[in-house]
Design an enzyme around this catalytic site. Structure first.
Site, short mmCIF file in Angstrom:
data_model
loop_
_atom_site.label_atom_id
_atom_site.label_comp_id
_atom_site.label_asym_id
_atom_site.label_seq_id
_atom_site.Cartn_x
_atom_site.Cartn_y
_atom_site.Cartn_z
N TYR A 190 0.83 -1.21 0.00
CA TYR A 190 0.00 0.00 0.00
C TYR A 190 0.86 1.25 0.00
O TYR A 190 1.89 1.31 0.64
CB TYR A 190 -0.83 0.08 1.28
CG TYR A 190 -1.88 -0.96 1.44
CD1 TYR A 190 -1.92 -1.71 2.59
CD2 TYR A 190 -2.84 -1.18 0.46
CE1 TYR A 190 -2.89 -2.67 2.77
CE2 TYR A 190 -3.81 -2.14 0.65
CZ TYR A 190 -3.83 -2.87 1.80
OH TYR A 190 -4.80 -3.82 2.00
N HIS A 197 -13.28 2.27 5.65
CA HIS A 197 -12.02 1.58 5.39
C HIS A 197 -11.64 0.65 6.52
O HIS A 197 -10.58 0.03 6.48
CB HIS A 197 -10.90 2.60 5.17
CG HIS A 197 -10.94 3.23 3.81
ND1 HIS A 197 -11.07 4.58 3.62
CD2 HIS A 197 -10.87 2.68 2.58
CE1 HIS A 197 -11.08 4.84 2.33
NE2 HIS A 197 -10.95 3.71 1.67
N ARG A 253 -5.88 7.44 -8.38
CA ARG A 253 -4.97 6.38 -7.95
C ARG A 253 -5.49 5.07 -8.49
O ARG A 253 -6.62 4.98 -8.98
CB ARG A 253 -4.88 6.32 -6.42
CG ARG A 253 -6.18 5.94 -5.74
CD ARG A 253 -6.00 5.89 -4.23
NE ARG A 253 -5.18 4.75 -3.82
CZ ARG A 253 -5.65 3.56 -3.48
NH1 ARG A 253 -6.93 3.32 -3.52
NH2 ARG A 253 -4.83 2.59 -3.10
N ASN A 285 -6.20 0.89 -7.70
CA ASN A 285 -6.36 -0.15 -6.70
C ASN A 285 -6.54 -1.45 -7.48
O ASN A 285 -6.89 -1.41 -8.65
CB ASN A 285 -7.59 0.15 -5.84
CG ASN A 285 -7.62 -0.67 -4.57
OD1 ASN A 285 -6.59 -1.11 -4.09
ND2 ASN A 285 -8.82 -0.89 -4.05
N GLU A 331 -8.96 -1.05 -10.40
CA GLU A 331 -9.87 0.08 -10.24
C GLU A 331 -9.09 1.36 -10.45
O GLU A 331 -8.14 1.64 -9.72
CB GLU A 331 -10.47 0.08 -8.83
CG GLU A 331 -11.36 -1.09 -8.54
CD GLU A 331 -11.78 -1.17 -7.07
OE1 GLU A 331 -11.19 -0.43 -6.24
OE2 GLU A 331 -12.68 -1.96 -6.76
N TYR A 355 -7.32 -10.82 2.44
CA TYR A 355 -8.26 -9.72 2.29
C TYR A 355 -8.76 -9.60 0.86
O TYR A 355 -9.94 -9.31 0.62
CB TYR A 355 -7.62 -8.41 2.75
CG TYR A 355 -8.49 -7.21 2.49
CD1 TYR A 355 -8.14 -6.25 1.55
CD2 TYR A 355 -9.70 -7.05 3.17
CE1 TYR A 355 -8.96 -5.16 1.30
CE2 TYR A 355 -10.52 -5.97 2.91
CZ TYR A 355 -10.14 -5.03 1.98
OH TYR A 355 -10.96 -3.96 1.73
N LYS A 356 -7.87 -9.83 -0.12
CA LYS A 356 -8.30 -9.71 -1.51
C LYS A 356 -8.98 -10.99 -2.01
O LYS A 356 -9.36 -11.10 -3.17
CB LYS A 356 -7.10 -9.35 -2.41
CG LYS A 356 -6.61 -7.91 -2.15
CD LYS A 356 -5.50 -7.50 -3.09
CE LYS A 356 -4.92 -6.13 -2.76
NZ LYS A 356 -5.80 -5.00 -3.09
#
Lengths: 201, 319, 346
Positions: C37, C193, C223, C225, C265, C316-317
């Protein structure tokens, strides 16, 4: 495989007397009554003006709290049989209130959440509601799949009361819905459940 | 951040009240100006001799016809040059530049009712708020305090637009706003907005807090007009340069005159962009901003260079 | 530009695929051979011609098919489009931004004419011809955010700025990577978040929020993602998790190329003028592994990124079940040669 240990969780800082407000409205359930009693015992002299208590009393007056609340120097105690009827009464009380009223919520997380919902409905910023958690940690859960609410969740995995999906009860909380998020825990491998543990007592 | 400058010309200047001039600005290329949020201000860049003064002025309007912007400028007693320039030197046809609108004072549209309070020239952002609320059909009251009738800019237009929602008070005729009575009358869910002289804002905010209004429901346009003071020196830690801050210029202005480009946004002590670390100083910092907390002001290792000053002879900044 | 809009599906038979043009312009998000990140925000300025960054709003060959998929999602679940009552002004700001961008940058498909507040919008690909009064909800068939949101690729959220925070008080979200608009509506930046691991400790969100609170009109930011999806399914919502979750267990060494997708994204953020709200667009791009490896640099890098991804991010993904199979498949395309910095193909 769902991830546990998530950060978003409400904080309930606890009651403090508001010396500035001229009206005080308390919404309480269960052991939340003790929070009010404690506040008056320690700081009653600092509270002035009109005071109203709305008590969702599931014990229908038979608990010790009803009698003790009646003895407080408040203008009225509305003792209501359920959370739902208590919220209706609260809404009616607040509709007539003016700025300079402090709203307090004490008891279960569900009562606190619903009280904040009503405060927001009437245009009050949620941060202005004074909150104190007492008693059960049992959660109200919204099933993200069928949108139904299941009350009194005490374990990490529950069955949705409506669509019967096996839900992981997350720490992700919605103030707007006054509920925690429940997500199907065995979507990737139906029937494979993690250990069920009672964690919200 | 990049500072965009919009070239505009002064389409009209007129006196609208005692010591208050309204200035109408239109883009030199004829295109519409950006739509803006009620309560916004623009920075107006005025070239006065060798200096460029950049002062914030609230947009009084109009909300719906962005072929022009209107600002109103009060001729201040101890002007560092901005308002004096507007009153004495700025003429119709002059070409200047402005920043795009910046919103630091805005409506909270969750409110069940809006209580708008304006003192003197503070009417400018307040009237754009009234216009927006009126357009949305949201309940509001506008309380406008002026010294006399003649000193109240836009008074007649506001009366005509808002009728009984407007309450006017003339202090010269001993008619003052009765905040103490007004506050407890408001229904639950009311938000209060105030713009005016510093003392008035402090008084009203204190009374509102004392009446039990939560801070989330109180909004003030905190525009410190950067005030002058005793001159002092600024030493820059990183470059070693020393820059002299004159009595009628802010630290930010002085640094810019010396060719530096420190970050800024509102130039009125409210937004936090120009926060600068203080390495050392002899004397004490005069904090004229509304951004740092009381603890931070006490600690003395930060300063908002757009408005604050030094009581002493030299301050060293981490620049 | 005379590109046809493809007829394809993002569910059931999953006929979606990318043309070579779309593959070349895919916003590959990895600038080096590993991922962590960062506050990777940059100004959303005009990019190279033909790229996804050329225009602030990107419309591509998948436009019509994506809008049809959106319509299906909304029909089945209206809660994917919600706006709290105080956000109406922001909705109009949103409509204005989208209509002016689309009409200016794609005049062959969209046109907007305005006489004062009387507006006339034409959307040729979707066959829409709408006259309405700007600011008057009664003159549109539905609220402004929904009206234009149904005509633009990507999910959108409108964030109210109050009290030093951003509040997600409205949105139209049908292509999300596993988060619920219905649940998150009304939350602030830190709260919505909440579920993201690691980033909080890294103060990524504190710095991002500070930046966003000072976003100015006319200076949008963007940005990238990313995540991964099995099958080119756009609607990977938690609501429908029971429909797509099981797909994660269907990846085999033979079908990785066709089933496993990188999902990027392109997130852009604008300050909205009248409401002072922040518009957050989440524009999704999908590419299957077999398309991705046609760019040799991407084949090498994708392999290395997946191999080195921290376990918390893997979980998480949602990649856990098929990560190893995918790494194994990608290893055939990683000859160990160095890769150039940046995401663009060589």
């Amino acid at each position: 495989m769902l991830v546990a240990g998530i950060k978003s969780r409400p904080l309930y800082p606890g009651f403090a007397p508001d010396r500035h407000c001229r009206e005080h409205v308390f919404a309480i359930d269960g052991e939340g009554a003790q929070a009010v009693l404690d506040l008056f015992a320690a700081h009653g002299a600092q509270l002035s003006g009109r005071m109203t208590i709305v008590f969702a009393d599931a014990a229908a007056g038979k608990s010790e709290y009803a009698a003790r609340l009646d003895q407080l120097p408040v203008d009225v105690v509305h003792r209501m049989p359920t959370l739902g009827t208590a919220m209706q009464r609260l809404r009616a009380v607040l509709k007539a209130s003016r700025m300079g009223t402090r709203i307090y919520a004490a008891g279960s997380e569900t009562l606190i959440g619903l009280t904040v919902q009503i405060a927001q409905e009437l245009g009050m910023d949620p941060q202005s509601v004074m909150t104190e958690h007492r008693g059960t940690l049992a959660r109200r859960v919204q099933c993200v799949h069928c949108k139904g609410f299941t009350d009194n969740a005490r374990t990490n995995i529950i069955q949705c009361a409506h669509c019967h999906a096996n839900l992981l009860v997350r720490d992700h909380y919605s103030r707007r819905l006054a509920a925690f998020q429940g997500v199907c825990v065995d979507a990737e491998a139906p029937g494979e459940l993690p250990e069920i543990v009672e964690i919200f007592k | 951040m990049t500072h965009v400058e919009i070239p505009v010309r002064v389409a009209r200047i007129e006196m609208v009240a005692d010591r208050i001039k309204s200035v109408r600005l239109m883009r030199t290329d004829g295109l519409p100006l950006p739509a803006f949020s009620a309560g916004s201000h623009v920075l107006v860049h005025l070239r006065a001799g060798s200096r460029t003064i950049k002062n914030p002025y609230s947009l009084a309007g109009p909300l719906h016809d962005t072929s022009w912007y209107e600002i109103a400028v009060l001729k201040a007693e101890n002007s560092r040059g901005g308002s004096r320039f507007v009153h004495e030197q700025l003429h119709e046809g002059a070409q200047i530049t402005i920043s795009p609108p910046v919103s630091l004072f805005s409506l909270d549209l969750r409110a069940r009712k809006h209580l708008l309070i304006a003192g003197g020239i503070g009417i400018t952002p307040i009237m754009s708020m009234a216009a927006q609320l009126s357009e949305l059909g949201a309940p509001f009251e506008l309380h406008y305090c002026t010294r006399t009738h003649a000193s109240g800019a836009y008074l007649d237009a506001l009366k005509e637009a808002y009728g009984s929602r407007l309450h006017h008070y003339e202090s010269a005729r001993a008619r003052r706003i009765d905040i103490e009575r007004l506050l407890p009358q408001q229904p639950l869910g009311t938000h209060l907005y105030i713009c005016g002289p510093q003392a008035m804002i402090e008084d009203v905010m204190r009374q509102a807090r004392d009446a039990g209004w939560p801070t989330q429901h109180l909004h003030a346009e905190h525009f410190a007009a950067p005030s002058g003071g005793h001159p002092f020196d600024v030493k820059l830690l990183k470059s070693g340069r020393t820059i002299h801050v004159k009595e009628d210029e802010s630290i930010l202005q002085s640094l810019e005159d010396a060719g530096l480009t420190p970050p800024y946004l509102c130039r009125g002590g409210a937004c936090g962009q120009c926060e600068t670390s203080v390495a050392s100083c002899d004397g004490s910092i005069l904090h004229f901003d509304h951004y740092l907390s009381d603890e931070e002001k006490q600690a003395g290792n930060k300063i908002m260079i757009c408005v604050s000053r030094l009581k002493g002879s030299r301050i060293t900044l981490d620049l | 530009m005379n590109r046809e809009f493809k007829k394809e599906t993002f569910r059931d038979d999953y006929t979606f695929f990318n043309s070579p043009h779309s593959i070349r312009r895919f916003p590959f998000p990895f600038w080096e051979d590993k991922y962590m990140y960062s506050v990777n925000i940059e100004p959303h300025t005009k990019g190279p011609a033909g790229s996804v960054y050329e225009f602030p709003i990107d419309i591509n060959e998948h436009y019509v098919a994506e809008m049809e998929d959106r319509a299906i999602v909304l029909k089945e679940d209206p809660l994917r489009c919600q706006a709290l009552p105080h956000m109406m002004l922001a909705q109009w700001d949103f409509l204005e931004l989208l209509m002016t961008s689309m009409a200016r940058d794609y005049p062959q498909w969209f046109s907007l004419t305005a006489e004062g507040s009387r507006w006339h919008w034409i959307n040729r690909p979707l066959g829409i011809d709408q006259k309405f009064t700007f600011g008057d909800v009664g003159t549109l068939p539905c609220e402004p955010m929904e009206f234009i949101g149904r005509q633009c690729q990507g999910d959108f959220s409108l964030q109210d700025q109050r009290d030093g925070q951003l509040w997600m008080d409205a949105g139209i979200v049908t292509t999300q990577a596993d988060w619920s608009l219905d649940f998150d509506v009304g939350m602030n930046f830190m709260e919505w978040h909440g579920p993201v691991p690691l980033a909080h400790d890294m103060r990524v969100f504190d710095r991002a929020l500070k930046f966003l609170l000072n976003l100015q009109i006319g200076q949008p930011a963007r940005r990238l993602n990313w995540t991964m999806t099995v099958n080119p399914r756009l609607d990977t919502s938690p609501e429908n998790y029971t429909k797509w979750g099981a797909d994660r267990a269907t990846v085999t060494p033979e079908n990785v190329g066709d089933k496993v997708h990188l999902r990027v994204e392109l997130q852009a953020l604008w300050r909205l003028p009248r409401s002072n709200a922040v518009l957050f667009s989440i524009r999704g791009y999908l590419i299957k592994m077999s398309e991705l490896v046609t760019v040799p640099k991407w084949g090498r890098r994708m392999h290395r990124v997946l191999k080195s991804l921290p376990q918390e991010l893997v979980d998480y993904k949602g990649i856990t079940r098929y990560r190893d199979t995918t790494i194994e498949w990608l290893s055939k395309y990683d000859d160990g040669l160095p890769t150039s910095p940046g995401g663009a193909p060589d």
